[in-house]
Design a protein around this motif. Structure first.
Motif, PDB file in Angstrom:
ATOM      1  N   LEU A   1       0.843  -1.194   0.000  1.00 35.23           N
ATOM      2  CA  LEU A   1       0.000   0.000   0.000  1.00 35.23           C
ATOM      3  C   LEU A   1       0.875   1.239   0.000  1.00 35.23           C
ATOM      4  CD1 LEU A   1      -2.830   1.273   0.251  1.00 35.23           C
ATOM      5  CD2 LEU A   1      -2.603   1.058   2.736  1.00 35.23           C
ATOM      6  N   SER A   2       0.606   2.154  -0.926  1.00 41.44           N
ATOM      7  CA  SER A   2       1.365   3.416  -1.010  1.00 41.44           C
ATOM      8  C   SER A   2       0.442   4.503  -1.542  1.00 41.44           C
ATOM      9  CB  SER A   2       2.580   3.242  -1.922  1.00 41.44           C
ATOM     10  OG  SER A   2       2.169   2.919  -3.246  1.00 41.44           O
ATOM     11  N   PHE A   3       0.972   5.731  -1.576  1.00 41.38           N
ATOM     12  CA  PHE A   3       0.190   6.842  -2.116  1.00 41.38           C
ATOM     13  C   PHE A   3       1.149   7.843  -2.744  1.00 41.38           C
ATOM     14  CE2 PHE A   3       1.458   8.320   2.007  1.00 41.38           C
ATOM     15  CZ  PHE A   3       1.632   9.688   1.867  1.00 41.38           C
ATOM     16  N   SER A   4       0.620   8.717  -3.562  1.00 43.14           N
ATOM     17  CA  SER A   4       1.401   9.776  -4.204  1.00 43.14           C
ATOM     18  C   SER A   4       0.531  11.016  -4.320  1.00 43.14           C
ATOM     19  CB  SER A   4       1.889   9.329  -5.592  1.00 43.14           C
ATOM     20  OG  SER A   4       0.790   9.034  -6.427  1.00 43.14           O
ATOM     21  N   GLY A   5       1.193  12.179  -4.521  1.00 45.55           N
ATOM     22  CA  GLY A   5       0.460  13.438  -4.656  1.00 45.55           C
ATOM     23  C   GLY A   5       0.713  14.396  -3.520  1.00 45.55           C
TER      24      GLY A   5
ATOM     25  N   SER B   1      -4.999   6.436   7.481  1.00 47.80           N
ATOM     26  CA  SER B   1      -4.943   7.892   7.574  1.00 47.80           C
ATOM     27  C   SER B   1      -3.683   8.379   6.891  1.00 47.80           C
ATOM     28  CB  SER B   1      -4.943   8.359   9.036  1.00 47.80           C
ATOM     29  OG  SER B   1      -6.148   8.020   9.674  1.00 47.80           O
ATOM     30  N   ILE B   2      -3.760   9.565   6.331  1.00 48.19           N
ATOM     31  CA  ILE B   2      -2.596  10.216   5.724  1.00 48.19           C
ATOM     32  C   ILE B   2      -2.435  11.564   6.413  1.00 48.19           C
ATOM     33  CG2 ILE B   2      -1.638  11.204   3.611  1.00 48.19           C
ATOM     34  CD1 ILE B   2      -3.114   9.050   2.047  1.00 48.19           C
ATOM     35  N   ALA B   3      -1.224  11.825   6.906  1.00 49.08           N
ATOM     36  CA  ALA B   3      -0.953  13.046   7.678  1.00 49.08           C
ATOM     37  C   ALA B   3       0.172  13.831   7.027  1.00 49.08           C
ATOM     38  CB  ALA B   3      -0.604  12.701   9.124  1.00 49.08           C
TER      39      ALA B   3
ATOM     40  N   ILE C   1      -4.897  13.137  -4.227  1.00 51.31           N
ATOM     41  CA  ILE C   1      -3.859  12.145  -4.016  1.00 51.31           C
ATOM     42  C   ILE C   1      -4.270  10.837  -4.693  1.00 51.31           C
ATOM     43  CG2 ILE C   1      -3.133  13.177  -1.823  1.00 51.31           C
ATOM     44  CD1 ILE C   1      -4.642  10.859  -0.435  1.00 51.31           C
ATOM     45  N   THR C   2      -3.288   9.992  -4.933  1.00 49.07           N
ATOM     46  CA  THR C   2      -3.534   8.688  -5.559  1.00 49.07           C
ATOM     47  C   THR C   2      -3.076   7.590  -4.607  1.00 49.07           C
ATOM     48  OG1 THR C   2      -3.196   9.612  -7.769  1.00 49.07           O
ATOM     49  CG2 THR C   2      -3.073   7.215  -7.542  1.00 49.07           C
TER      50      THR C   2
ATOM     51  N   GLN D   1      -8.037   7.684  -7.055  1.00 49.56           N
ATOM     52  CA  GLN D   1      -7.797   9.041  -6.552  1.00 49.56           C
ATOM     53  C   GLN D   1      -8.848   9.451  -5.525  1.00 49.56           C
ATOM     54  OE1 GLN D   1      -7.495  11.628 -10.022  1.00 49.56           O
ATOM     55  NE2 GLN D   1      -5.264  11.619  -9.817  1.00 49.56           N
ATOM     56  N   SER D   2      -8.412  10.354  -4.610  1.00 50.29           N
ATOM     57  CA  SER D   2      -9.321  10.886  -3.598  1.00 50.29           C
ATOM     58  C   SER D   2      -8.779  12.241  -3.146  1.00 50.29           C
ATOM     59  CB  SER D   2      -9.425   9.921  -2.419  1.00 50.29           C
ATOM     60  OG  SER D   2     -10.409  10.354  -1.508  1.00 50.29           O
ATOM     61  N   PRO D   3      -9.621  13.170  -2.705  1.00 50.23           N
ATOM     62  CA  PRO D   3      -9.126  14.490  -2.270  1.00 50.23           C
ATOM     63  C   PRO D   3      -8.539  14.447  -0.855  1.00 50.23           C
ATOM     64  CG  PRO D   3     -11.515  14.394  -2.094  1.00 50.23           C
ATOM     65  CD  PRO D   3     -11.101  13.119  -2.741  1.00 50.23           C
TER      66      PRO D   3
END
Length: 467
Positions: free
Chosen positions: A399-403, A428-430, A443-444, A460-462
């Motif tokens: 699991l990862s994210f970018s943006g 959660s992303i902080a 973010i993706t 994608q999500s805001p």
């Protein structure tokens, strides 16, 4: 209007006393052997074996074909489908419809004669009749005889065979929806559930009634295909046809007699074409909607022609154009149109399968607050990931994210999902608000297979900061 519409009067064969329009009258089909019956027999047995064997095949540790309605999972070899993928089913129905239109326009009702389950199962049941009750004439005499021990045991043996085939059919059909490992054992030991047992008995009863009792009534009175096939036929469609120019005037004669001297055609009026017809029609009366293009009358007539020393083909697969002495046009606008549409539908179906993802990811934001400030002073957004594993094996995803720069993921970095499982995972992303210049950033979130066996999934999500 004074002009009258021309009406073609058709007189039914005087040698056949069966009123085929009366559902209560039974048709005793005479056995016939020949090229087309051999082809039909092999085709029928091949389809039956395929129907029975498909649920028995094991594929990567599970049943190759299983439509598990309770779990809403539909396994087809290496592919697992879910309700949201059932648009593929619509494509299959569309392809089947255009294939039927194409084949019917070209070859008439060969589907009915060679591959229709009603036809295939009917001839299986007739096989039991022939083994226990004898030929068509013997069966007719047996039905007219008073009840005796001989009649009772023959009827009982026949119906026992019918019931066994019907139960096997019900079990085979149900095994596409219930795991075959437990289905047969539970049914034999009377441990099956009510719904499963009821479905087996229902399809067994339908098979017994359709193939054993109604038979041609299904084709002539119930099947809608016979009614709308005329819209697909044209004068170039291949049908089973009788050559009236060659056959008339029909009449009996000695084998060595010259029909021309007697003023007769090649038809000896033996009536075999009527006796072998499963729907009881006389093909010499012309094209009729009851004809299923099975070719039984062709084989019967060819056999008679050989015995008389005449050329085969008095009854054959032909077209109205050819019967009228004209050329048959195979490539014509209607058949080209159906063929092109069929290719387009197949192409779109294949495209849908190729683009079918091995997993699905849905992101649901926290609905109580757009964002919050955590104990470390970071701006935090909460998400709920709903991940569906559509493969037949357990998958491990990174699991990862970018943006977002210098942001951190609060939650598991690896996610393990079993086959067919829908995993709900909150994360959660902080990020430090000082690093944010905008109130909203897209973010993706990505899921990458740890083994690389399946494709990467992203959504994608805001991300809101409030700054």
């Amino acid at each position: 209007m004074t002009e009258r519409i021309k009406i073609k009067e058709i007189k039914t064969s005087t040698q056949s006393n069966v009123d085929r329009y009366n559902p209560s009258n039974r048709i005793y089909v005479r056995a016939v052997y020949g090229l087309f019956q051999k082809l039909r027999r092999y085709t029928g047995w091949g389809l039956i074996i395929l129907f029975l064997a498909l649920p028995m095949i094991r594929w990567n540790g599970h049943q190759a074909v299983l439509f598990d309605i309770a779990k809403q999972q539909y396994h087809i070899f290496n592919m697992t489908l879910f309700p949201q993928d059932l648009t593929l089913l619509a494509w299959i129905f569309i392809i089947a419809a255009f294939a039927l239109f194409f084949i019917t326009t070209y070859l008439g009702r060969v589907w009915c004669g060679y591959t229709c389950p009603q036809t295939v199962w009917t001839f299986i049941f007739i096989w039991f009749e022939e083994r226990f009750e004898g030929t068509a004439n013997k069966r007719k005499r047996l039905d007219q005889m008073p009840w005796s021990f001989n009649k009772i045991w023959r009827k009982a043996a026949k119906h026992t065979g019918w019931i066994i085939v019907s139960l096997l059919t019900g079990l085979a059909f149900s095994s596409y929806f219930v795991p075959v490992d437990e289905l047969y054992f539970d049914f034999i030991t009377f441990n099956g559930g009510f719904a499963t047992t009821a479905s087996i008995l229902f399809f067994a009863t339908i098979t017994y009634a359709n193939a054993g009792w109604m038979r041609s009534i299904v084709c002539t009175h119930m099947c809608p295909y016979a009614r709308f096939q005329s819209t697909m036929f044209d004068k170039d469609t291949y049908i089973v046809g009788y050559d009236t120019t060659r056959g008339e005037k029909r009449g009996p004669r000695r084998r060595k007699a010259d029909p021309k001297e007697l003023g007769l055609g090649d038809c000896v009026d033996c009536d075999l074409c009527v006796q072998v017809c499963p729907t009881g029609i006389d093909i010499r009366d012309g094209l009729q909607y009851e004809c299923i293009n099975c070719g039984a009358c062709i084989d019967a007539c060819d056999e008679t022609m050989v015995k008389m020393g005449y050329e085969k083909g008095l009854i054959s697969y032909t077209s109205e154009q050819k019967l009228a002495g004209k050329e048959t046009h195979v490539m014509r606008p209607k058949i080209i149109g159906y063929g092109l549409m069929l290719l387009v539908m197949i192409g779109m179906f294949i495209t849908n399968i190729i683009n079918l993802s091995s997993a699905e990811l849905e992101i649901v934001r926290d609905r109580t607050a757009l964002y919050r400030e955590n104990s470390e002073g970071l701006i935090e957004n909460t998400y709920t990931l709903k991940i569906l594993n559509k493969t037949i094996e357990t998958q491990t995803y990174d699991l990862s994210f970018s943006g977002l720069q210098d942001a951190q993921l609060i939650g598991p970095k690896k996610i393990v999902i079993k086959s067919g499982e829908i995993l709900t995972q909150p994360i959660s992303i902080a990020v430090d608000a000082y690093d944010m210049k905008e109130k909203k950033v897209m973010i993706t979130i990505k899921l990458t297979s740890s083994t690389g066996d399946v494709e990467e999934i992203e959504q994608q999500s805001p991300f809101f900061t409030g700054s």
